[in-house]
Design a protein around this motif. Structure first.
Motif, PDB file in Angstrom:
ATOM      1  N   LEU A 143     -24.692 -39.728   6.702  1.00  0.00           N
ATOM      2  CA  LEU A 143     -25.861 -40.443   6.204  1.00  0.00           C
ATOM      3  C   LEU A 143     -26.514 -39.660   5.068  1.00  0.00           C
ATOM      4  O   LEU A 143     -26.919 -40.224   4.054  1.00  0.00           O
ATOM      5  CB  LEU A 143     -26.846 -40.650   7.357  1.00  0.00           C
ATOM      6  N   LEU A 193     -21.243 -48.260   4.648  1.00  0.00           N
ATOM      7  CA  LEU A 193     -21.666 -47.256   5.609  1.00  0.00           C
ATOM      8  C   LEU A 193     -20.886 -47.418   6.911  1.00  0.00           C
ATOM      9  O   LEU A 193     -20.371 -46.441   7.485  1.00  0.00           O
ATOM     10  CB  LEU A 193     -23.170 -47.421   5.863  1.00  0.00           C
ATOM     11  N   VAL A 242     -33.387 -38.162   4.819  1.00  0.00           N
ATOM     12  CA  VAL A 242     -32.946 -38.626   6.130  1.00  0.00           C
ATOM     13  C   VAL A 242     -33.803 -37.967   7.205  1.00  0.00           C
ATOM     14  O   VAL A 242     -34.017 -36.759   7.191  1.00  0.00           O
ATOM     15  CB  VAL A 242     -31.460 -38.289   6.345  1.00  0.00           C
TER      16      VAL A 242
END
Ligand code: HEM
Lengths: 456, 279
Positions: free
Chosen positions: A131, A447, A138
């Motif tokens: 991520l 993703l 994040v």
């Protein structure tokens, strides 16, 4: 009251109304002839209408008070609206959603959920890594429902609108600066002459430069088919009689001197000029002379005085011609000598019978031939000084940047939750975006496939 | 006639064929015509690209070399080229051929006007001094990509309005064949954004050119003014979408109005008094 004015000034209705009014006015300006177009053509409107148009400044609309007011309102509209909106955008930019909420994961479609072998503890670290590769800022939180990550992309996209609007203001500011501090002027300079005064364009009147411009030579080059290929003025710029800069000025290649840009705008020839004539007798070579209007020469054999009465560049659309008078003790005669006499004679049969005055061999046994008319040119220069140009250029640059931010980026928020399900890890991905649903879908699928490939 | 104009006038017929097949496909609902139409359009595009390059070469052989973007004929040809290129990209991206029947005819019309109108001179002419500028080339390219995107938006607008005629059952098959309204709306919006960016670039490069040729980056001549009017129309349109959320029919109508303004900027301006009507 203040509120009403502010909300009026920031309303989109005002924007659209102003855009429409300015558009309609601009269209009118393309129909009503404007002053600087040399507009004689509005005579036919009648004096009453002309007076009315004049008082509304319709003949110089784009510089009229009311047009400037409209532009000013548009700018004010932009400023007020942007100031109004900015706090909201700033909040959206800074907002940190709480990670405890399970709302993003409600009603998640099954293809947004991955189930992967292995304990969540082993997976979490790698999810975070992946991520972080794709997103900024994040954040991670362990909640009752599993570990939740939050990342976002394109937060700056909230500011694209401000970049665009600010660029428009910058462009308007540059334009205002140019019209207040700059000037436009023109001047005609004959070959070999120099000047340091020029005529102002819109402001009218005369301006004295603190240097001198000299036109050393003007020339035109043509293509084979007769179309102009190049207009060239060789200019010298002098200060205190010293040449500081010298160079050719061409269309599309202006010269800048002392902050003033010089443009090749027009040219013309000085009236008069010289005729280049050959006088022949029988089949001899003849003698060629260059002669000015009103000048004369003698033909000794006949005791004749030949005088050039007129030099015409284009007589009766038949091209260059000179009117010659010949005086001898016995007689007086006048006739025209055309440069293109062969062509004219061929196209009108029996011309010399009908119009003896057009016969270049009228004075026998001589024959006159006009080779060309040599004229002296003047060059027409346009001068401009505009300190606002670089500002307008900066604004133009930023408006394009603003377009890319506004149209090709979006603020995407990604929530990823990892929890345990029947001894395996379950990864749920939820995403939102302020615009561009297609891009969001692509991002989400990327993703997911990343997770699948790297963790599965 | 020189070879390039021969090729280019043949391309006119190729686009005509392609347009006819696209229209057949839409009216009859038979998918069979689709790939044929696309293939012909692509063949036309390739032939046209070749024709344009050849024209460029020929101008160099004549000793007056310049990019084929300098007069009305060349601009019309380039307009058709940008329309077909942009259209084929869109077709490939959205994987749908519905739009062809509404867009390719414009390319055909532009080519036909260039090739067969007696008022359009197809000869390669040398560049007068004012046109000898690289900014002119970037100006023409950006403007026409913008115009092409607006043409596509206009085709989509038409399609949207046609779709609006659809009634629940009684409708003709071809209306049902068209994509859904949201899809059309989204596509219209994207085309207009692309067009708007190119139009802005076109106005900027045009100003740079004017600044190097005439001494002023903006002089309110009719062409400049009308391009600004067009810019305002599309800006108003985008704002009503962003802020008031206008969608659908209103956007479709606005895209037609915007396109009318584009056409006037391109052709109509020549009938107004002006400083430099370029062709
Ligand atoms: C011609 C000069 C322009 C003026 C006077 C102007 C004015 C405005 C105004 C008054 C608003 C509404 C603000 C509000 O109600 O909150 C607005 C919003 C906006 N403008 Fe402009 N604008 C101009 C040019 C542009 C251009 C060229 C673009 C880019 C295409 C643009 C993009 C936007 C966007 C995206 C929004 C609103 C976005 C949102 O609501 O999220 N504007 N503008």
């Amino acid at each position: 009251m203040k509120k009403i004015i502010l909300s009026f000034l920031s309303s989109l209705k005002l924007t659209i109304t102003l855009l429409i009014i300015i558009a309609v006015a601009s269209i009118l300006g393309t129909i009503i002839p404007q002053q600087y177009e040399g507009g004689e053509s509005f005579r036919h409107l009648g004096p009453g209408l002309v007076k009315a148009f004049n008082s509304l400044q319709l003949f110089d609309m784009y510089h009229s008070v009311w047009f400037i007011i409209l532009m000013g309102l548009l700018s004010l509209n932009l400023i007020v609206c942007s100031l109004n909106r900015f706090p909201t955008s700033w909040k959206l930019f800074r907002k940190k959603p709480s990670l405890d909420r399970s709302k993003p994961f409600e009603n998640l479609s099954p293809d947004r959920i991955l189930v992967i072998e292995g304990n969540p503890h082993e997976v979490i670290g790698r999810v975070q890594n992946l991520l972080q590769k794709r997103c900024k800022r994040v954040r991670k939180k362990d909640t009752a429902n599993g570990t939740v990550f939050f990342g976002e992309k394109g937060t700056y996209s909230h500011f694209g609108v401000y970049v665009i609007h600010l660029s428009i203001l910058i462009i308007i500011a540059g334009a205002i600066m140019g019209s207040l501090l700059g000037f436009n002027a023109f001047v005609n300079i004959a070959e070999g002459e120099s000047t340091s005064t020029v005529h102002l364009g819109r402001q009218k009147g005369i301006k004295k430069l603190d240097f001198t411009v000299r036109c050393d030579k003007f020339s035109i080059a043509y293509y084979d088919n007769g179309m102009p290929k190049e207009y060239r003025s060789n200019l010298s710029f002098l200060k205190n009689n010293n040449v500081i800069l010298q160079g050719p000025l061409l269309v599309n290649h202006p010269i800048t001197f002392n902050g003033i840009r010089f443009y090749q705008a027009s040219y013309g020839s000085i009236p008069g000029g010289q005729a280049n004539i050959t006088v022949k007798k029988g089949n001899d070579e003849g003698t060629t002379i260059k002669i000015k209007q009103k000048d004369s020469f003698f033909l000794k054999e006949k005791d004749a005085k030949v005088k050039i009465l007129r030099i015409e560049k284009n007589l009766m659309s038949m091209g260059p011609a000179v009117l010659i008078s010949i005086q001898t003790p016995e007689s007086n005669m006048r006739f025209w000598v055309f440069k293109n006499i062969e062509k004219i004679r061929d196209s009108i049969p029996g011309l010399f019978k009908k119009v003896p005055k057009f016969n270049p061999g009228l004075f026998k046994p001589y024959y006159f031939k006009l080779n060309r008319i040599e004229s002296k040119y003047y060059t027409g220069l346009q001068l401009s000084h505009d300190p606002g140009v670089s500002i307008v250029a900066i604004g133009s640059y930023f408006i394009i940047t603003g377009f890319f931010i506004t149209f090709f980026s979006s603020h995407k928020r990604l929530w990823v939750r990892v929890d345990e399900k029947e001894g395996k890890s379950r990864i749920s991905v939820a995403t939102t975006s302020n615009k561009d649903p297609v891009g969001l879908k692509r991002e989400t699928e990327h993703l997911l496939s990343h997770f699948k490939n790297e963790l599965g | 006639m020189i070879i390039n104009t021969t090729i280019l006038s043949w391309v006119t017929f190729i686009y005509f064929g392609s347009a006819i097949f696209y229209i057949f496909r839409t009216v009859t609902g038979k998918e069979f015509f689709g790939p044929l139409a696309s293939f012909i359009a692509l063949a036309g595009l390739i032939a046209q690209t070749f024709g344009l390059i050849l024209r460029w070469f020929e101008s160099y052989k004549m000793g007056i070399g310049h990019a084929p973007l300098s007069n009305l004929y060349e601009s019309l040809i380039f307009f058709a080229w940008t329309i077909v290129l942009l259209y084929l990209i869109v077709e490939w991206r959205i994987k749908s051929r519905n739009l062809g029947a509404f867009v390719i005819p414009f390319a055909f019309l532009s080519m036909a006007f260039a090739s067969f109108s007696p008022n359009v001179n197809s000869r390669i002419q040398p560049l007068i001094p004012a046109l000898q500028s690289n900014w002119l080339i970037s100006h023409v390219i950006t403007c026409f990509f913008g115009y092409a995107a607006f043409t596509i938006a206009c085709g989509l607008g038409f399609m949207y309005l046609l779709k609006g005629l659809e009634k629940e059952q009684s409708s003709r098959p071809f209306l049902r064949f068209l994509p859904g309204r949201e899809v059309l709306d989204e596509l219209t919006y994207h085309s207009i954004v692309i067009g708007f960016i190119f139009l802005t670039l076109g106005i900027i490069t045009g100003s740079v050119w004017a600044y190097s040729a005439w001494g002023s980056y903006w002089s309110w001549d009719p062409k400049e003014t009308w391009s600004l009017v067009t810019w305002f129309i599309y800006a108003a349109m985008l704002h009503s979408r962003f802020v008031s959320g206008w969608r659908g029919k209103r956007m479709a109508i606005m895209s037609l109005i915007g396109f009318a303004s584009v056409l006037f900027t391109y052709f109509g301006v020549n009938y107004l008094p002006g400083l430099h009507s370029y062709f």
